[in-house]
Write a protein that holds these residues in place. Sequence first.
Motif, short mmCIF file in Angstrom:
data_model
loop_
_atom_site.label_atom_id
_atom_site.label_comp_id
_atom_site.label_asym_id
_atom_site.label_seq_id
_atom_site.Cartn_x
_atom_site.Cartn_y
_atom_site.Cartn_z
N GLN A 54 -23.36 -16.88 58.00
CA GLN A 54 -23.67 -16.09 59.17
C GLN A 54 -22.42 -15.39 59.66
O GLN A 54 -21.33 -15.95 59.62
CB GLN A 54 -24.25 -16.98 60.26
N LEU A 82 -31.88 -7.06 59.63
CA LEU A 82 -31.18 -8.33 59.80
C LEU A 82 -31.22 -8.87 61.23
O LEU A 82 -30.99 -10.06 61.43
CB LEU A 82 -29.71 -8.18 59.37
N GLU A 110 -23.51 -22.30 48.37
CA GLU A 110 -23.27 -23.44 49.25
C GLU A 110 -22.24 -24.35 48.59
O GLU A 110 -22.36 -24.67 47.41
CB GLU A 110 -24.55 -24.22 49.51
N GLN A 114 -27.81 -12.17 53.15
CA GLN A 114 -28.16 -12.79 51.89
C GLN A 114 -28.41 -11.67 50.90
O GLN A 114 -29.35 -10.89 51.08
CB GLN A 114 -29.41 -13.65 52.09
N THR A 120 -27.27 -16.75 47.65
CA THR A 120 -26.61 -17.71 48.54
C THR A 120 -25.66 -18.58 47.74
O THR A 120 -25.90 -18.88 46.57
CB THR A 120 -27.62 -18.62 49.25
N LEU A 138 -25.70 -12.26 65.58
CA LEU A 138 -25.33 -13.26 64.59
C LEU A 138 -26.14 -12.90 63.34
O LEU A 138 -27.34 -13.15 63.27
CB LEU A 138 -25.65 -14.67 65.07
N LYS A 168 -27.16 -12.95 59.44
CA LYS A 168 -27.16 -13.75 58.21
C LYS A 168 -27.42 -12.80 57.06
O LYS A 168 -28.50 -12.23 56.93
CB LYS A 168 -28.22 -14.84 58.26
#
Length: 185
Positions: A1, A31, A92, A49, A90, A45, A47
Motif C-alpha cells: 500500500q 484504485l 510477500e 497490484q 503481488t 491509501l 494498493k
Amino acid sequence: QLPVQVNVSGTYGMPCGGLLVQAKLDDKHFLGIEAANENGIAELLVKVQAVPGPHKLTFSLFDNPTLNPVVLALDMRSCIPGEVSPTPGTCELCPAGTYSFNPANSSCDECPPNAECTGGAAVHYCAAGEVAASHATCEACPAAKYSFNPLNSTCDEYWGVAWLLLFCLYHLLLGLCLVSLLVFL
C-alpha cells in the motif's frame, strides 16, 4: 500500500476543499477516491497490484479528470528470492520459520529440521553443538550433551572417550578428527 497526499488548489494557489480526487493505474484500473479536506489535501491509501514492468499512476479530479492530472511513473519489480507471489502481481516476504528460494512459488516452504529460518531466503543449519529449538533459533546443547550432525533436532548424551573414537571414525573423511580430539581433550 502506498500512502499519497494530493494538494488540490485553485486560482492563486488557494486550497479547494471538498473536491474528489481519484487514482487510476494505467488510465483504466480504478484504485481509489478521496475528498480533499478544507486545506485542499486529499489523502489516499493506494494498493497497487500489477505485473512487473513500467506503469502509470494518475491522480485527477473525479468531476474533471483532464484538468491538470498528476502522473507518476511506477516501475513494478519482480519478486526476489525470499518472497513468494500468492496472487499475480503481488510479492510477500516469507516470515520467520519459513523460506523461499523460488520467487515464482505461491507459498513459502517450511524450515527444514534443525535449521534456523529467520524469514526471506535465510536458511542456516545449526552448528555442531547446537540444535534448533524452533525454526527461528539455534540453541547450544547443555553440558554433557552434544550434537555434531546438523540434521539433529535434539542433543544426545555424551559417551566420553568411546563416543569420541566413534565420532572420529565417522568423520575421518571430513578431516574433523584432529579438531575433535583437541576440543574434547
